[in-house]
Design a protein around this motif. Sequence first.
Motif, short mmCIF file in Angstrom:
data_model
loop_
_atom_site.label_atom_id
_atom_site.label_comp_id
_atom_site.label_asym_id
_atom_site.label_seq_id
_atom_site.Cartn_x
_atom_site.Cartn_y
_atom_site.Cartn_z
N ALA A 85 0.83 -1.20 0.00
CA ALA A 85 0.00 0.00 0.00
C ALA A 85 0.87 1.25 0.00
O ALA A 85 0.56 2.24 -0.68
N PHE A 86 1.97 1.22 0.75
CA PHE A 86 2.85 2.39 0.77
C PHE A 86 3.56 2.55 -0.58
O PHE A 86 3.71 3.67 -1.08
N ALA A 87 3.97 1.44 -1.18
CA ALA A 87 4.58 1.51 -2.51
C ALA A 87 3.57 2.03 -3.53
O ALA A 87 3.91 2.80 -4.43
N ALA A 88 2.30 1.62 -3.38
CA ALA A 88 1.24 2.11 -4.27
C ALA A 88 1.03 3.61 -4.07
O ALA A 88 0.78 4.35 -5.03
N PHE A 89 1.15 4.08 -2.83
CA PHE A 89 1.07 5.50 -2.51
C PHE A 89 2.14 6.28 -3.27
O PHE A 89 1.87 7.30 -3.91
N LEU A 90 3.37 5.77 -3.24
CA LEU A 90 4.47 6.42 -3.95
C LEU A 90 4.28 6.33 -5.47
O LEU A 90 4.58 7.29 -6.19
N CYS A 91 3.76 5.20 -5.93
CA CYS A 91 3.48 5.03 -7.35
C CYS A 91 2.47 6.08 -7.82
O CYS A 91 2.64 6.68 -8.89
N CYS A 92 1.44 6.31 -7.03
CA CYS A 92 0.41 7.31 -7.37
C CYS A 92 1.01 8.71 -7.43
O CYS A 92 0.66 9.52 -8.30
#
Length: 249
Positions: A85-92
Amino acid sequence: MVPDMGKWKRSQAYADYMGFVLTLNEGVKGKKLSCEYKVSEEAEALVSTVLPADVHPAAPEIAVYLKEAVGNSTRIDYGTGHEAAFAAFLCCLCKVGALRVDDQMAIIFRVFNRYLEVMRKLQKTYRMEPAGSQGVWGLDDFQFLPFIWGSSQFVDHPTLEPRHFVDEKVVNEHYPDYMFFECIKFINEMKTGPFAEHSNQLWNISAVPTWSKVNQGLIRMYKAECLEKFPVIQHFKFGSLLSIQPVKP
């Protein structure tokens, strides 16, 4: 396989997420945590104002991933799904332009590594349960991505080989520069007994001859053991930035 897992694997979100992970993997290849790296003006603005004004409308969608990244407040657990979820946050943040390609090393060495520090403190303070852990047969109770990106740091290193990470003296000497060694140091602090018994998967990986093979193997393992396992990915959120719609041909 759970039917929706096939839909997830064919989705634009899966392609974007893995593309992000692999791009960062290339960006830190052969680099130390202490090396100099460029931070774009947009990234500095992000630190001080959370999101630049022109992408404020995306804030609610992006914030969901950040909220999911610190574990479950009811179960008091944490695992690779929360890390994702944190990696997805950075991806966004990259998708809306708040972070840029030039920020690859800063994303991992400054932002993600700081996130790991916070989560390790929470794990120590609250003795959080590992979410979806496979116990001794899993890579680690809590993390996976820092092992991928950390092994990439070692690719073509002139002296440090995979066999060295089971040597506590070597780990303690070099961990400030290498994410993989930071992970091993944390494991050594949190677990007792022979390393080969409490971290059998990692012990086996130490016998791999090169860091390049370790890195490639961990990427395959991450897809199979994390992104393709329903208990890990069941809470992953989809929206306009990370879409469940199939990848366009």
